[in-house]
Design a protein around this motif. Structure first.
Motif, short mmCIF file in Angstrom:
data_model
loop_
_atom_site.label_atom_id
_atom_site.label_comp_id
_atom_site.label_asym_id
_atom_site.label_seq_id
_atom_site.Cartn_x
_atom_site.Cartn_y
_atom_site.Cartn_z
N PHE A 32 7.70 -1.01 3.97
CA PHE A 32 6.81 -0.19 4.79
C PHE A 32 6.88 1.28 4.37
O PHE A 32 5.86 1.95 4.35
CB PHE A 32 7.15 -0.33 6.27
N ASN A 33 8.06 1.76 4.01
CA ASN A 33 8.19 3.14 3.54
C ASN A 33 7.51 3.32 2.18
O ASN A 33 6.84 4.32 1.95
CB ASN A 33 9.66 3.56 3.45
N GLN A 34 7.68 2.36 1.30
CA GLN A 34 7.09 2.44 -0.04
C GLN A 34 5.57 2.54 0.03
O GLN A 34 4.96 3.27 -0.73
CB GLN A 34 7.50 1.22 -0.86
N TYR A 35 4.95 1.79 0.94
CA TYR A 35 3.49 1.75 1.01
C TYR A 35 2.93 2.49 2.22
O TYR A 35 1.75 2.36 2.53
CB TYR A 35 3.02 0.29 1.00
N ASP A 36 3.77 3.28 2.90
CA ASP A 36 3.33 4.12 4.02
C ASP A 36 2.67 3.31 5.14
O ASP A 36 1.70 3.72 5.76
CB ASP A 36 2.37 5.20 3.50
N VAL A 37 3.24 2.13 5.39
CA VAL A 37 2.67 1.22 6.38
C VAL A 37 2.81 1.76 7.80
O VAL A 37 1.92 1.59 8.63
CB VAL A 37 3.30 -0.19 6.26
N HIS A 39 2.69 4.81 8.85
CA HIS A 39 1.58 5.75 9.08
C HIS A 39 0.27 4.99 9.31
O HIS A 39 -0.53 5.35 10.17
CB HIS A 39 1.44 6.71 7.91
N TYR A 40 0.06 3.95 8.54
CA TYR A 40 -1.15 3.11 8.71
C TYR A 40 -1.18 2.51 10.11
O TYR A 40 -2.23 2.54 10.78
CB TYR A 40 -1.19 2.01 7.64
N GLN A 42 0.26 3.61 12.80
CA GLN A 42 0.01 4.69 13.75
C GLN A 42 -1.47 5.08 13.77
O GLN A 42 -2.05 5.26 14.84
CB GLN A 42 0.83 5.93 13.41
N SER A 43 -2.07 5.18 12.60
CA SER A 43 -3.46 5.62 12.54
C SER A 43 -4.43 4.55 13.04
O SER A 43 -5.53 4.88 13.49
CB SER A 43 -3.83 6.06 11.12
N TYR A 63 -3.33 -4.42 3.67
CA TYR A 63 -3.14 -3.00 3.42
C TYR A 63 -2.17 -2.78 2.26
O TYR A 63 -2.44 -1.98 1.36
CB TYR A 63 -2.63 -2.30 4.70
N ARG A 67 -2.84 -1.24 -1.68
CA ARG A 67 -2.10 -0.09 -2.23
C ARG A 67 -1.47 -0.42 -3.58
O ARG A 67 -1.04 0.47 -4.31
CB ARG A 67 -1.00 0.35 -1.25
#
Length: 69
Positions: A32-37, A39-40, A42-43, A63, A67
Motif C-alpha cells: 500500500f505504501n509503494q503504490y500510495d493505496v 491516499h487512494y 482516503q480520496s 488501482y 500503477r
C-alpha cells in the motif's frame, strides 16, 4: 465522516485485503505504501465505504495494477 471513521475504514481495507490475498500485515502495508493505496482509499472514501468488501478489494487491486504500467 470524522478522522477516526476514515482511519477505521483504512484499517478495515487493509485487513480485508490481507485476508483475501493471504498476505501478512507488513506485506500489505509495504504494498500500500509503494503504490500510495492509503491516499487512494482516503480520496475515494465517500464512494468506497458504501460498497462490499469484495468490491473494495477488487478496486484496490485494479488501482495497484494501473500503477504498475
Amino acid at each position: 465522516m470524522n478522522l477516526d471513521g476514515k482511519i477505521n475504514f483504512i484499517v478495515y481495507c487493509i485487513e480485508e485485503y490481507k485476508s483475501e490475498k493471504n498476505l501478512t500485515g507488513k506485506s500489505v502495508i509495504d504494498l500500500f505504501n509503494q503504490y500510495d493505496v492509503i491516499h487512494y482509499i482516503q480520496s475515494c472514501y465517500e464512494a468506497l465505504h458504501t460498497t462490499s468488501s469484495k468490491y473494495i478489494i477488487n478496486d484496490i487491486q485494479l488501482y495497484i495494477e494501473s500503477r504498475l504500467s
